[in-house]
Design an enzyme around this catalytic site. Structure first.
Site, PDB file in Angstrom:
ATOM      1  N   VAL A  79       0.818  -1.211   0.000  1.00 57.67           N
ATOM      2  CA  VAL A  79       0.000   0.000   0.000  1.00 57.67           C
ATOM      3  C   VAL A  79       0.860   1.272   0.000  1.00 57.67           C
ATOM      4  O   VAL A  79       0.371   2.363  -0.243  1.00 57.67           O
ATOM      5  CB  VAL A  79      -1.012  -0.054   1.174  1.00 57.67           C
ATOM      6  N   LYS A  80       2.165   1.116   0.214  1.00 55.90           N
ATOM      7  CA  LYS A  80       3.069   2.274   0.223  1.00 55.90           C
ATOM      8  C   LYS A  80       3.487   2.625  -1.214  1.00 55.90           C
ATOM      9  O   LYS A  80       3.026   2.002  -2.161  1.00 55.90           O
ATOM     10  CB  LYS A  80       4.277   1.950   1.113  1.00 55.90           C
ATOM     11  N   HIS A  81       4.393   3.603  -1.365  1.00 56.32           N
ATOM     12  CA  HIS A  81       4.698   4.111  -2.718  1.00 56.32           C
ATOM     13  C   HIS A  81       5.396   3.105  -3.616  1.00 56.32           C
ATOM     14  O   HIS A  81       5.203   3.104  -4.827  1.00 56.32           O
ATOM     15  CB  HIS A  81       5.582   5.354  -2.612  1.00 56.32           C
TER      16      HIS A  81
END
Ligand SMILES: *Cc1c(COP(=O)(O)O)cnc(C)c1O
Length: 379
Positions: free
Chosen positions: A177-179
């Site tokens: 879900v992070k970059h």
């Protein structure tokens, strides 16, 4: 349901992973070294140590700083539980500090109040991806080390300075879900060669040399000099990370476009408030948070989230206050009323979907749904 965040894996990513998967080396090896070099280049930092989660990165950082039983570490309560849990992993005690109601960053004045002779570190969170102003906290830290939980802030800047660039110690997460994702993964970045070396040792059982170092020095001996963990990132995962890092700029560009659109549209809704965000083009926009004005609505924040989800908009909460989690309440006797600003924010905040693959139509749908749900929920 439009999720609040979603990873994107490209054909190039698959090719990069396949190449390593079919090669001679699967776990921590040349691809991890390459990923660490890519991180150093992207962030502009001196040292990067890749590990197998953002949580492991926090644990490595605190352990490498020599923090342990009897020590206190100041943390905010508006964060993922991992920030405070890592303090418990090293046997230290978390002390929760307030946040600023407008920026949602840790409140330097409260840090100054809570710092004491036992405080060894202050962990700050660049919430949602807004690079916080560190100067006041740095002053408040006195003898304690400032540690940045930068899980939300890969590629974020403040006055042109990249988060982690000159940090004594910052940690990142590569959860989907992070970059940028490595499936599961994380990293410690630091300006200190000594700290990097300690983190490297801690991620590999506390062994004084890893396989690469042994090969380079043509020795087969390894000595365990402290108790570490197996926090090694695999080469397969690192190959995904390097390939993904190439597209970080593109992803940030798209997130910033979406955020600008949200800001333009949602600023006009008097029942909502957008937290202080600085220059939207310096923000990393891991999350797009909005605060509600409950006195102008006849539903609670939870009711608003439910109504948006009924419209297939995956609105959600980041985060329930950590000090009010059952485990913390039971173990430390923390309770409602201890952190009034944080608790008020945690009761009013919600997260709207933001991720690079969102289409303009998705963004329109979110804005329309928010508009109609707020109208429905107004007096
Ligand atoms: C995601 C996250 C972590 C933990 O990262 P993992 O890779 O999931 O272990 C820690 N802190 C914050 C603020 C996060 O958002």
């Amino acid at each position: 349901m439009l999720p609040y965040g979603r990873h994107a894996v490209s054909d190039d990513d698959v090719r990069a992973v396949n190449e390593v998967l079919l090669g001679p080396w699967l776990t921590t090896g040349p691809s991890v070294e390459r990923f660490e070099a890519d991180l150093r280049r992207t962030i502009g930092c001196e040292h990067a140590v890749a590990v197998n989660s953002g949580t492991a990165a926090l644990h490595c950082a605190l352990a490498a700083l020599g923090i342990g039983p009897g020590d206190e570490v100041i943390v905010p309560a508006l964060t993922f539980v991992a920030t405070a849990n890592a303090v418990l992993y090293v046997g230290a005690t978390p002390v929760f500090a307030e946040i600023d109601a407008r920026s949602l960053a840790i409140d330097a004045a409260d840090v100054a109040r809570k710092i004491g002779s036992r405080t060894r570190a202050v962990v700050v969170v660049h919430y949602a991806g807004a690079a916080m102003d560190l100067s006041a906290v740095e002053r408040a830290c006195e003898h304690a080390v400032l540690v940045e939980d930068a899980a939300h802030a890969l590629g974020a800047r403040r006055a042109g300075k990249v988060v982690g660039e000159r940090s004594r110690c910052a940690t990142f997460s590569f959860h989907p879900v992070k970059h940028v994702t490595t499936t599961e993964g994380g990293a410690v970045v630091t300006s200190s060669a000594d700290l990097a070396e300690r983190a490297r040792r801690f991620r590999n059982h506390g062994l004084s040399t890893d396989v690469q170092a042994r090969e380079r020095s043509r020795t087969w001996r390894a000595e365990m000099v402290e108790l570490g963990f197996n926090y090694r990132l695999s080469d397969v995962a690192a190959a995904l990370g390097s390939s993904q890092l190439h597209r970080l700029g593109q992803g940030l560009y798209r997130r910033r476009r979406i955020a600008r659109r949200y800001i333009d549209e949602l600023e006009r809704i008097p029942q909502l408030e957008i937290p202080e965000h600085g220059d939207p083009d310096e923000h990393a926009w891991h999350l797009f948070p909005v605060l509600i004005h409950p006195e102008r609505l006849r539903v609670t924040r939870d009711g608003l989230i439910e109504a948006l989800r009924a419209e297939n908009i995956g609105a959600t909460l980041h985060y329930p206050a950590v000090h009010l989690q059952p485990y913390y309440k039971q173990r430390f006797g923390t309770s409602a009323g201890m952190l009034p600003v944080t608790e008020d924010v945690c009761a009013r905040i919600l997260t709207l979907p933001i991720f690079p693959a969102m289409t303009d139509e998705d963004v329109d749908n979110v804005v329309e749904a928010v508009d109609s749900v707020v109208r429905w929920a107004s007096h």
